[in-house]
Structure formats: C-alpha cells, structure tokens
Design an enzyme around this catalytic site. Structure first.
Site: not given
Ligand code: MN
Length: 728
Positions: A63, A88, A92-93, A155, A275
C-alpha cells in the site's frame, strides 16, 4: 489488518519489484535525486509493517509503495513526498513515533507524516462536530504544507482502487466521502486525472449496476469511435504537419461518471450524450512564448476543416480556471454529423491539467507565484486565521468555496478576479479589501450604478464605490456568497449576532416544546433549506430578529403530511451501515419509512435513506440539497437504498413545458398525455406570451421511466422547446 506469518520469498520478490518500479519513475524525473533517502524510507517502512497484511491479503507494505508510486508518477512530486508517502502509515499503525521519523529522516518529512497521521481518521467521523473538526485539520495541514494533502489524495486514490475487499457498508461510506470531499478537492487542486478517477470509482461502488451498464455500452461503441477518430484526425494531422508543428493527437472518451451525470442532469438517454468522443492536441512549442499564438493557429486549422459550435468555445488560455487549468476547447461538427470536442494544449498546459500543483511549481518562472491556486490557498489561510467558534460552521462556510463554480470579474484597471458564481458587489468589495467591503455603498458595474446586492456575471467590469460614512448592517450577511465576506461580516456583528441567535434558539425550543416536537436533524435541515440559511445559527438569528415568523413554523414543518398510498406497494432495499450487520437488508414497513417532503422522491428515483431520531427511514433523492447536508453532517446515519418490487400504481409528478405557440400544439400535447400514454392529469397551468407558451402540468404517473418516455414524446412535437420534470 491482521498479523500473519512471515512473508513468502515470492512475495518478497514482488514487493522488491514494485518498489524498484517506483524508484525507476523517480530516477527518470526532473527532480534532484536523493536515491539513498528513498531506499532508507522503504527499508524502514517495510520493517515497520513487517508481517502485517491488508484486508485483501497482500503484504501491507504494498500500500505505501502504491501511494508513493502515485505521488511520483501521477502527481510528479520529489523525494520528500515519496519518503513521506512510504512512511505515511508508520506512525498510525505501528509503535514508531513522529520523533523516530524525525531522527532518521529529518524535520520536513516528519512534519508531513505527522500531518497525514492527524487526518487519518475519515473526514466523516461518528459525530458531526468530530468530522467537521477532522476536515478542519485537513485544511490546516494543507495550508501548512500542500504536500500533505497531495499525498492524502494519493492514499485515497489507492484505497479507492482497492475498495473491492471492503465490506459493502464501508464501501458506500468511503465512496460517499470520496465523492463529497475528495473529488471536489482534487478538482480544486488541479488534479484533473485523479478527480476523474475518484469520481468514476465512487460511482462504481455507489451504483454498481449502472456503472456496469454504461461501461459496457462505452466498450460496445469503441470500434465506431475509433473509426470516427481516424477519419476525423487525419485531415487535422495533415494540416498541422504542413504548419511544421510538433504535436500529438489523442482520442479521449468521456468518463463513465460524467456520461451518467449528463444523462441525469439533462434527462437524456445514453445515445444523446453527444460529445462522447473528445480529441486532444498536445503541442510542444519551440519557444514557450508562442504557446498562445499556436493554440489559436491550431484552432484556426481545425475550424477551417470542421464547423465550430458557436456556444462551445472555451478560452482558458487567456483566462485560466481557478484551479490553474489552461487549454482551448472547441466543439466542432464531425464528418458524420456528430459533435466532437477538441482540446488544444501545449505540453506545459497538459502537465498542469494532469498533475496540478506539482506541475505549477515545475514551470514557475518568476519569484512571485500569483496563480489562482496560490490565491485560493491564501483565502484558506485567511479563513483559518479568523476561525469561527464552531467547527461545523467552518465546514459549511468552507464548502461554499469548494463547490461554487467560478466567474471572472474585472477591476477598472483590467485585473481579473475569480469569484464564486452568485457573488455580489459586496462580495467583490470584500475580496479586494476588508475596508472596501466595510465602506462599500455600491458599485459601477459596466459603468452603470448598481446596489450592494447586485449579482455579478462573468466578464463584468466592477468599480467599487465607498464612503467613510457607510456603516455596515447585520443583514449584509444575506447579500454575500463568499466565505470570506460572510466571516468578515459575522465578525463585525459578533455580539449583536450572538444575542439574537440565543433569543431565536430559545423561542424555537419553547415552540417545539409547546407542540411536543423534537428539534431533529431532519426538521432543522428542512427549515434551513426553506429559509435559505446555511447554518443553524443563521436560522436562529432570523427567528430571533423576527425575520422568520415563528407562528408559521408549525403549519409549515411540524405536521407530517399524509403518506402517499404507493408506499405499501413499493419497498426499498436498504443497506445497513451498522458494522455488525454488513450488507444486511433491512425490512421496512409503512411505519418505519417515509418519503421526504423536501424532494418527494418516487420509485425509480436515485435515492438514499436517512435514519432520523425515531429510527425512521426517510427517503431522499440523492441530489436533494437537504440530503446533501444530512450526508455531510450525519454521514453515519445515511444508508444506501434501492427500489424494488414494482407495482403499477400512480402518484403525482409535475412537468414544465415550453414551446412556440403554434396552432394545434397544445391539443397535440394533451392528446399525447391522455390518449397515447393514458396518463391522468390533475392540474394544468399554462401561459402564453409573445408566441411562447410556458407552463406546468401535474400528472399521475407510474415511475420515472414512464415519465421520461412521456417527456421525450412531448418534446418531439413541432415547436416544443423544453420538457422537464420539476424537481422539488
Ligand atoms: Mn494509507
């Protein structure tokens, strides 16, 4: 995400390969090379996410690599952004902190990762106030470093590309959020290709059947389109060759989402989206100064060959759009009698259209960048510096700016200002300078005197007239459209505004109590829609100032109107947003379902459901402004719904018709309605003026398809100009 055993050797090789592909793109760019740092960021992220997998089962590190690839390839950013993209999700993880990142990769990258971590929760949180706060955070980080939001876009794009592995309810929520905030924001940032893809993907998950149908129809017509392209482009190529230009011609097909939107907005079938094919000519000038001249040379070459549509020339070369887009568009009649859009751009303009901001920087010449995009960012910074007390207000105010389409207005000295559509003289005065706004008494618009409330149009030349004696009024707030002017005026009247707001809120609460009603989100939204206020405080203010007569509220809003009979015979497939019951269909009964009075949806309409305070499902049309507001403020209480179980029952709908008052036209229309379609009419209201008739007919119809067929047939009558369902 779940913990699993070590990655297999095969997976390791694949991860390696994906990273190297990304690195290759970066090394072939024009950026200053910092290969070592990028490799380090990759190694660090890979170790941090080691053993973790995405919901789809693939190693998690794929990812961040994919996000970095989008950042490098599709947005065109350099090593700082690529590293931040790779890192990134680390804070967070995993157990690493921003300080860890800063120690290894320096302050700048750490700041960006920090910004990305702060806005990692969805914009639509559990409660309205929280999501507004999240959105504000997004903007704050964006104004600190635009790269934060560009990486966030990458993201989101990758999450949308891999959305299939999510449960249905989550898909709808993410798709809705993308449609609502990210796609418009991408558009504003000039990331046109990303915006288009985000819209298409949201559409795919919100309306899988329609997406399938339209995609296959586009595929079916591919061969014809290619033939047409060859036939159409050949003479153009010959002509451009003879001019000695360096160029490329590409065929472009409208995106599925934009085809669908056109069908919806204009109420036309697929065949009439004329169009479908567009042609893009991208040239590389010898000298960048000749760009504009060559655009018009190509325009002239094309229109020598094909007849242009007089209303469809767009010159964004002389006046770029607010998101920085530059190009010359012309629609011409193709060899087989169909309209083809031709987009003429230089390589530089093309880069800007595809990559937005990053390309702007690449081509930036002077020290001072006063592009429209920079100016827009500046207005966001201004707004943030002058914050309102309430985060939701801020979100509402900001959204006004995000969605408004723009007009161009000239100062007397010929400078161009971009303003949202619907801006008034007073908006323009505030846009020039706060003092000008405060002292504004009117303006000369195209040399004619006009009041503060005068709504400007594109191309107007505006000279603001001021007086030191002017004293602003609180009611000015209703005269302005832009977020900037609104917040400035609100600040001027903070005290007075506050006291009326409290008074109004108390009065409303007392009234509700007397009638045994609750101030539900639905009721509030309907009242705000009715009185044209964008914020609940504005509504309270109007009540407090007695601009809204409180006596009329019960009659207008409290009593639920009797339900139409058809509800018994139709049912809705509702998708639950409750995590525990993913994809469950909910059984709804007459007692638990009602249609919204604001938009009166009928079976077959594109609808969504809002769960109100009593747990009732309120059905709204998808485009209904009240539903839009509920969607943005109570995202979690919106559920997707699809009609099923058709029964032939009738309910009322109104159409408006307009045409030339020729002999027999009206009787022909009435004949089509009552004899050919056997449809009953309940009300007819027509007026004739200067040989034009115009009016409304209320009918009892079965469903949307019937109504559309009827409209198409009426339109075929000689002299008819337009037939439309009136959206309520
Ligand atoms: Mn992400």
């Amino acid at each position: 995400m779940e913990q699993t055993l070590q990655n297999t050797a095969e997976e390791k090789a694949f991860v390696e390969k994906q990273f190297n592909a990304m690195l290759d793109i970066y090394l072939h760019s024009n950026h200053r090379k910092n290969e070592e740092l990028v490799r380090e960021a990759f190694a660090f992220a890979r170790a941090a996410h080691q053993g973790v997998r995405r919901r789809s089962g693939e190693p998690y590190i794929l990812h961040p690599i994919a996000v970095a690839t989008i950042v490098a390839d599709e947005i065109g950013l350099g090593s700082t952004s690529i590293c931040a993209a790779l890192l990134h999700d680390v804070v967070e993880d995993t157990d690493y902190t921003v300080e860890d990142i800063e120690m290894r990769f320096g302050k700048k990258i750490a700041q960006i990762v920090d910004g990305l971590t702060k806005i990692s929760g969805g914009v639509f949180g559990e409660q309205a106030s929280k999501q507004a706060e999240n959105f504000r955070k997004l903007l704050l980080t964006m104004s600190e470093d635009i790269r934060v939001v560009l990486i966030k876009m990458a993201d989101r794009l990758h999450n949308m590309r891999t959305l299939a592995s999510m449960p249905k309810a989550k898909q709808l929520k993410i798709a809705g959020e993308t449609q609502y905030i990210y796609a418009p924001l991408a558009n504003r940032l000039g990331l046109y290709a990303i915006k288009t893809e985000l819209e298409d993907l949201s559409f795919k998950y919100e309306h899988p059947d329609k997406y399938e149908e339209l995609s296959s129809r586009v595929a079916e017509t591919k061969e014809d389109r290619e033939k047409l392209f060859t036939m159409f482009a050949k003479p153009i190529s010959e002509k451009l060759d003879s001019l000695g230009l360096k160029y490329e011609i590409h065929a472009r097909v409208k995106s599925v989402y934009s085809i669908w939107r056109k069908m919806q907005n204009k109420n036309i079938p697929f065949e009439e989206v004329f169009d479908l094919l567009a042609l893009r000519i991208v040239f590389t000038p010898e000298d960048i100064k000749d760009e504009k001249k060559i655009c018009w040379e190509i325009y002239s070459a094309v229109t020598d060959l094909y007849k242009p549509h007089p209303d469809r020339i767009r010159d964004w070369v002389s006046t770029p759009r607010a998101n920085g887009y530059e190009a010359l568009h012309v629609t011409v009649m193709g060899p087989l009698g169909q309209w083809v859009e031709v987009q003429i751009r230089s390589q530089r303009m093309n880069d800007i259209a595809e990559k937005g901001f990053a390309a702007h920087w690449k081509y930036k010449t002077g020290e001072q960048d006063d592009s429209e995009l920079e100016k827009w960012l500046q207005t966001i910074k201004d707004l943030l510096e002058n914050p309102e007390q309430n985060a939701i207000d801020f979100l509402d105010t900001f959204k006004l700016n995000l969605f408004a389409s723009e007009i161009f207005v000239f100062t007397p000295s010929g400078d161009i200002k971009t303003m949202p559509q619907g801006s008034t003289v007073l908006d323009f005065a505030f846009a020039l300078h706060t003092d000008m706004g405060v002292q504004c008494i009117g303006a000369k618009v195209n040399h004619r005197l006009q009041p503060l409330s005068y709504v400007l149009s594109s191309g107007d030349q505006v000279e603001i007239l001021t007086s030191k004696k002017q004293s602003p009024l609180a009611t000015w707030i209703d005269m302005v459209k832009t977020a900037k002017a609104k917040s400035k005026i609100r600040n001027l009247f903070k005290k007075e505004y506050k006291s009326y707001t409290i008074k109004g809120e108390n009065e409303l609460k007392a009234l509700l109590k007397k009638h045994g009603q609750d101030l539900s989100a639905d009721l509030l939204s309907r009242m705000m829609e009715h009185y044209g206020t964008e914020k609940d405080e504005d509504l309270y203010y109007k009540i407090g100032k007695a601009e809204v007569k409180i006596d009329e509220l019960p009659k207008l809003f409290f009593k639920e109107k009797a339900q139409s009979r058809w509800m018994r015979f139709w049912s809705l497939n509702i998708f639950s947003s409750n995590k525990k019951t993913d994809d469950a269909e909910i059984q709804v009964t007459d007692e638990t379902l009602r249609t919204a009075e604001c938009c009166s949806p009928i079976p077959g309409d594109d609808v969504i459901c809002f769960i109100d305070e009593d747990g009732k499902y309120v059905v709204h049309k998808r485009q209904c402004p009240v539903a839009m507001r509920l969607k943005s403020n109570y995202g979690d209480r919106i559920v997707s719904a699809v009609w099923k179980n058709e029964e032939r029952l009738s309910y009322p709908a109104t159409i408006s018709i307009k045409g030339m008052d020729e002999k027999g036209v009206l009787s022909k229309i009435l004949d089509i309605i009552s004899n050919e379609h056997s449809i009953n009419m309940s009300k007819i209201n027509l007026e004739t003026k200067d040989n034009i008739f115009e009016g409304e007919i209320t009918l009892y119809i079965h469903d949307v398809e019937d109504l559309n067929n009827l409209c198409l047939n009426i339109l075929k009558v000689n002299g008819m100009k337009s037939v439309q369902r009136i959206e309520k």
